[in-house]
Design an enzyme around this catalytic site. Structure first.
Site, PDB file in Angstrom:
ATOM      1  N   HIS A   1      42.614  34.642  44.134  1.00 33.01           N
ATOM      2  CA  HIS A   1      41.965  35.974  43.487  1.00 33.01           C
ATOM      3  C   HIS A   1      42.239  37.133  44.372  1.00 33.01           C
ATOM      4  O   HIS A   1      42.631  36.979  45.473  1.00 33.01           O
ATOM      5  CB  HIS A   1      40.406  35.930  43.363  1.00 33.01           C
ATOM      6  CG  HIS A   1      39.702  35.957  44.579  1.00 33.01           C
ATOM      7  ND1 HIS A   1      38.906  36.975  45.132  1.00 33.01           N
ATOM      8  CD2 HIS A   1      39.235  34.817  45.421  1.00 33.01           C
ATOM      9  CE1 HIS A   1      38.418  36.754  46.176  1.00 33.01           C
ATOM     10  NE2 HIS A   1      38.403  35.420  46.602  1.00 33.01           N
ATOM     11  N   CYS A   2      42.320  38.369  43.771  1.00 29.70           N
ATOM     12  CA  CYS A   2      42.406  39.486  44.634  1.00 29.70           C
ATOM     13  C   CYS A   2      41.025  40.313  44.327  1.00 29.70           C
ATOM     14  O   CYS A   2      39.926  39.757  44.349  1.00 29.70           O
ATOM     15  CB  CYS A   2      43.808  40.541  43.898  1.00 29.70           C
ATOM     16  SG  CYS A   2      43.397  40.962  42.226  1.00 29.70           S
ATOM     17  N   MET A   3      41.035  41.600  44.416  1.00 30.14           N
ATOM     18  CA  MET A   3      39.819  42.308  44.470  1.00 30.14           C
ATOM     19  C   MET A   3      39.145  42.211  43.299  1.00 30.14           C
ATOM     20  O   MET A   3      38.203  42.172  43.108  1.00 30.14           O
ATOM     21  CB  MET A   3      40.079  43.690  44.797  1.00 30.14           C
ATOM     22  CG  MET A   3      38.983  44.754  44.919  1.00 30.14           C
ATOM     23  SD  MET A   3      39.271  46.530  45.206  1.00 30.14           S
ATOM     24  CE  MET A   3      40.495  46.208  46.708  1.00 30.14           C
TER      25      MET A   3
ATOM     26  N   GLU B   1      46.766  47.354  47.317  1.00 30.11           N
ATOM     27  CA  GLU B   1      46.734  46.721  45.855  1.00 30.11           C
ATOM     28  C   GLU B   1      46.061  47.342  44.933  1.00 30.11           C
ATOM     29  O   GLU B   1      45.040  47.619  45.041  1.00 30.11           O
ATOM     30  CB  GLU B   1      45.984  45.437  46.022  1.00 30.11           C
ATOM     31  CG  GLU B   1      45.919  44.632  44.944  1.00 30.11           C
ATOM     32  CD  GLU B   1      45.668  43.083  45.332  1.00 30.11           C
ATOM     33  OE1 GLU B   1      45.256  42.280  44.274  1.00 30.11           O
ATOM     34  OE2 GLU B   1      45.224  42.817  46.255  1.00 30.11           O
TER      35      GLU B   1
END
Length: 475
Positions: A27-29, A459
């Site tokens: 996962h990212c933010m 990002e």
């Protein structure tokens, strides 16, 4: 209403073809990023209907489910459903996660970002009101002694003044503890009677809670004390819940929690920040006495971090005393102008590069506040800290500009937050070239942080995630 992250994860996995169809997950933010064994099994329409899912995107074969700020909770539940090696074992409690410096740093940043993101609208709104009031006052349109000025300034300042309470609300959701108990303890930090005692303590009078000495700490405008207090509160609440009889939980449990948590908050957490800040202050002024401009560079690089923890306040007495005795201060204040405008430059770079309209608007407002008025909280919490790399860019730029300010010998004649409109405080009538140095440092701060942010990158939050910019996903 709190979301059932286990149910969300289970439903997502089902519509991605089942947990056995998931090759890898991360996962990212804001997004759950999944690689599948068989893409044909994905049911996009059903994924978009899931309560707690904001959208779905397929980029280069990677399936991205937009969750929002709480994506880490869904990610953990997905790990529990499948067998993804050590990460799944940790999520299931089979193994303990190794505690590393990197992990500690990641957890701290995650707590800060998760807590501060929902507060961005209030911080941005307040800073813009303060900016308008400052401009109207400088143009002589709004007299500083008028009631209108006082009320408008209070409107803009309220979000910053009561920041500990706002942080407690947001952090209580992050740490899964009682929101109202967190607010009650944070409320103590800004209670008028408590603040009077803090003033007495600062004047040398003894303030104690029974036998516990209470050091003078100003909690208004701070983030870290309330954040740490709420984190500790989550453990205290679980402990007290275990030891109190069921029949007394409604009245005895909250009373015990407050009586344990409040003394820890005002007797340990707040003073600890002051002790660390005082040590940093002593070190920096010692370096300044030995190496001169190097200390200004150090302060320029450290200033946003000191503001974030509230430790910057330990410099206030020294700054005021120095200005009162010598008419100027040439170490802390000159470092701030580069640090403040660097945060503004980093926010401008984010606004320039992002494809997200909501983020662009937020970043532009934050940059304007920092550059024009020296109000950096929107840039610091809303942009730099949130995306991490812009923060690094601003710290480097602040250090470089601090070094230049130190070499130029700039000094401040007042203690206004350094920005474009208040930069006149650094002008030395006996040295007209100081004006050139001031303008040059301001330009350098904005340009250098802008360029460094573009080089480091960040990002971006895609356009589909606009709802998150305003902190909607905080339940």
């Amino acid at each position: 209403m709190a979301k059932d992250y286990a149910l969300i994860a289970k439903t997502i996995a089902k519509n991605l073809g089942g947990i056995s169809n998931i090759e890898s997950v991360t996962h990212c933010m804001t997004r759950l990023r999944v690689c599948l064994k068989d893409d044909s099994k994905v049911n996009v329409d059903e994924i978009k209907k899931i309560n707690g899912v904001m959208g779905y995107v397929n980029q280069g074969g990677q399936h991205q489910v937009i969750i929002g700020n709480n994506v880490s909770y869904v990610y953990k539940e997905v790990l529990k459903l499948g067998n993804f090696g050590e990460q799944s074992d940790v999520a299931k409690g089979i193994k303990k996660e190794k505690l590393t410096i990197k992990k500690v740093g990641t957890n701290i940043l995650d707590a800060l970002v998760s807590t501060m993101s929902p507060l961005i609208p209030a911080i941005i709104g307040g800073s813009m009101v303060k900016l308008v009031v400052m401009i109207l006052s400088m143009l002589k349109v709004l007299p500083a002694d008028s009631t209108t000025y006082t009320l408008l300034n209070a409107m803009g300042d309220a979000a910053f003044y009561f920041l500990p309470i706002m942080v407690a609300v947001s952090a209580s959701k992050k740490f899964k503890t009682n929101t109202y108990l967190a607010v009650a303890i944070a409320g103590l930090m800004v209670h008028p009677d408590f603040m009077k005692l803090m003033v007495s303590a600062s004047e040398g009078k003894e303030v104690t809670l029974a036998f516990i000495p209470i050091a003078s700490v100003k909690y208004t405008y701070t983030v870290i004390p309330a954040l740490c207090m709420t984190w500790i509160l989550s453990y205290i609440e679980r402990f007290v819940d275990k030891i109190t009889p069921e029949v007394t939980k409604n009245f005895l449990k909250p009373a015990i929690i407050v009586l344990i948590a409040a003394p820890i908050a005002i007797g340990l957490i707040g003073p600890l920040g002051i002790w660390i800040g005082t040590a940093i202050s002593g070190l920096v002024y010692f370096v300044h006495s030995k190496l001169g401009w190097v200390s200004v560079a150090i302060m320029g690089a450290l200033w946003p971090l000191l503001v974030m923890t509230g430790m910057h306040r330990v410099f206030t007495p020294t700054i005021l005393t120095t200005i009162a005795e010598t008419g100027m201060e040439g170490m802390v204040m000159p470092s701030e102008i580069g640090a403040n405008l660097s945060l503004g430059g980093a926010a401008l770079a984010v606004a320039f590069k992002t494809k997200n309209k909501e983020l662009r608007q937020t970043a532009i407002a934050a940059a304007s506040s920092a550059i024009i008025a020296g109000i950096t909280e929107p840039s610091l919490y809303g942009v730099a800290l949130r995306f991490k790399r812009p923060l690094i860019a601003s710290l480097i730029s602040g250090g470089v500009c601090g070094a230049v300010a130190g070499i130029a010998g700039l000094a401040s004649r007042s203690m206004a937050a350094p920005g474009l409109f208040t930069s006149v405080q650094f002008f030395d009538p006996q040295n007209p070239s100081s004006l050139i140095w001031i303008i040059g440092i301001m330009i350098l701060a904005v340009v250098l942080s802008f360029v460094l942010t573009l080089i480091f990158g960040f990002e971006d939050i895609p356009a589909e995630d606009n709802i998150e910019i305003m902190g909607a996903d905080n339940e």
